[in-house]
Design a protein around this motif. Structure first.
Motif, PDB file in Angstrom:
ATOM      1  N   TRP A  17      -9.138  -2.496 -16.544  1.00  0.00           N
ATOM      2  CA  TRP A  17      -9.764  -1.220 -16.066  1.00  0.00           C
ATOM      3  C   TRP A  17     -10.835  -1.564 -15.168  1.00  0.00           C
ATOM      4  CZ3 TRP A  17      -6.048   1.997 -15.829  1.00  0.00           C
ATOM      5  CH2 TRP A  17      -5.351   2.346 -16.745  1.00  0.00           C
ATOM      6  N   TRP A  19     -11.492  -4.145 -13.734  1.00  0.00           N
ATOM      7  CA  TRP A  19     -11.290  -5.303 -12.783  1.00  0.00           C
ATOM      8  C   TRP A  19     -11.419  -4.437 -11.009  1.00  0.00           C
ATOM      9  CZ3 TRP A  19      -7.594  -5.459  -8.506  1.00  0.00           C
ATOM     10  CH2 TRP A  19      -7.567  -6.667  -7.851  1.00  0.00           C
ATOM     11  N   PRO A  20     -10.814  -3.232 -11.085  1.00  0.00           N
ATOM     12  CA  PRO A  20     -11.074  -2.648  -9.547  1.00  0.00           C
ATOM     13  C   PRO A  20     -12.479  -2.219  -9.326  1.00  0.00           C
ATOM     14  CG  PRO A  20      -9.252  -1.630 -10.506  1.00  0.00           C
ATOM     15  CD  PRO A  20     -10.013  -2.467 -12.025  1.00  0.00           C
ATOM     16  N   HIS A  26     -11.506  -5.430  -4.610  1.00  0.00           N
ATOM     17  CA  HIS A  26     -10.710  -4.975  -5.686  1.00  0.00           C
ATOM     18  C   HIS A  26     -10.229  -3.769  -5.666  1.00  0.00           C
ATOM     19  CE1 HIS A  26     -12.049  -8.828  -8.418  1.00  0.00           C
ATOM     20  NE2 HIS A  26     -11.395  -9.241  -6.965  1.00  0.00           N
ATOM     21  N   ALA A  30      -6.362  -2.225  -5.369  1.00  0.00           N
ATOM     22  CA  ALA A  30      -5.957  -1.195  -6.400  1.00  0.00           C
ATOM     23  C   ALA A  30      -5.394   0.064  -6.047  1.00  0.00           C
ATOM     24  CB  ALA A  30      -7.078  -1.121  -7.369  1.00  0.00           C
TER      25      ALA A  30
END
Length: 200
Positions: A17, A19-20, A26, A30
């Motif tokens: 969660w 990572w974006p 990123h 997403a």
């Protein structure tokens, strides 16, 4: 190596969660993936739901309860009874030529003898014919002038042309040709109902 503890699973979920949010790049990737998934779901899901809700019904088969068939059924026109056939043939004679009821031929003979007798006035001529004719034909003969009747005598016996169940067609030879007479059977006996003067 598989994750065997809840703490390890939570760490993995936080990593996914988070990572974006690590960078704008990123986040853009997403958002693009999420939009792609939602678009594909918007196209595929209605088709799947529609196929299950409205199954195809073969032509001619009854639709299941609660489902309206969209397949048009051809209308069929049927006739319940054939049209009546019109009869155009004439009734066949009940007896052959020359065989007819004697009373019918006698009435024709008596009528013919009065028809060629022009003595007296037109009213007297008609009065002599009336006992041998139908009332309807007597009214027609009232308009005939006996002076226009050229025959003056009957020259031979009455001959039957055709005999039916209730009518007889006969011919009477005269000095001015053959007269064709039709007699019919009525409640008052045989009566003359028509005549046609032939050629000499």
């Amino acid at each position: 190596m598989p994750i065997r503890t809840n703490r390890g699973r939570a760490a993995v979920y936080r990593k996914l969660w988070g990572w974006p949010l690590r960078s704008p790049r990123h986040l853009g990737v997403a958002v693009f993936l999420a939009a792609l998934v939602l678009t594909a779901a918007g196209i595929v899901v209605p088709k799947l739901i529609g196929a299950k809700a409205a199954p195809q019904v073969p032509a001619g088969a009854a639709a299941p309860p609660g489902v309206t068939s969209l397949v048009p059924t051809p209308s069929v026109l049927t006739t319940t009874s054939p049209l009546p056939t019109r009869l155009t043939s004439t009734p066949s004679p009940t007896s052959s030529r020359g065989v007819a009821p004697a009373p019918a031929l006698e009435v024709v003979r008596q009528w013919a003898e009065q028809w060629v007798n022009h003595d007296g006035s037109a009213q007297e001529w008609l009065a002599r014919l009336r006992p041998y004719m139908t009332e309807e034909y007597a009214a027609v003969m009232a308009s005939v002038d006996p002076a226009n009747v050229l025959a003056t005598k009957v020259t031979g016996p009455v001959r039957a042309e055709a005999s039916f169940a209730k009518s007889v067609e006969a011919e009477v030879p005269t000095d001015q040709g053959t007269v064709h007479v039709t007699a019919i059977e009525t409640n008052m006996g045989w009566k003359v109902a028509a005549y046609e003067q032939g050629r000499p």
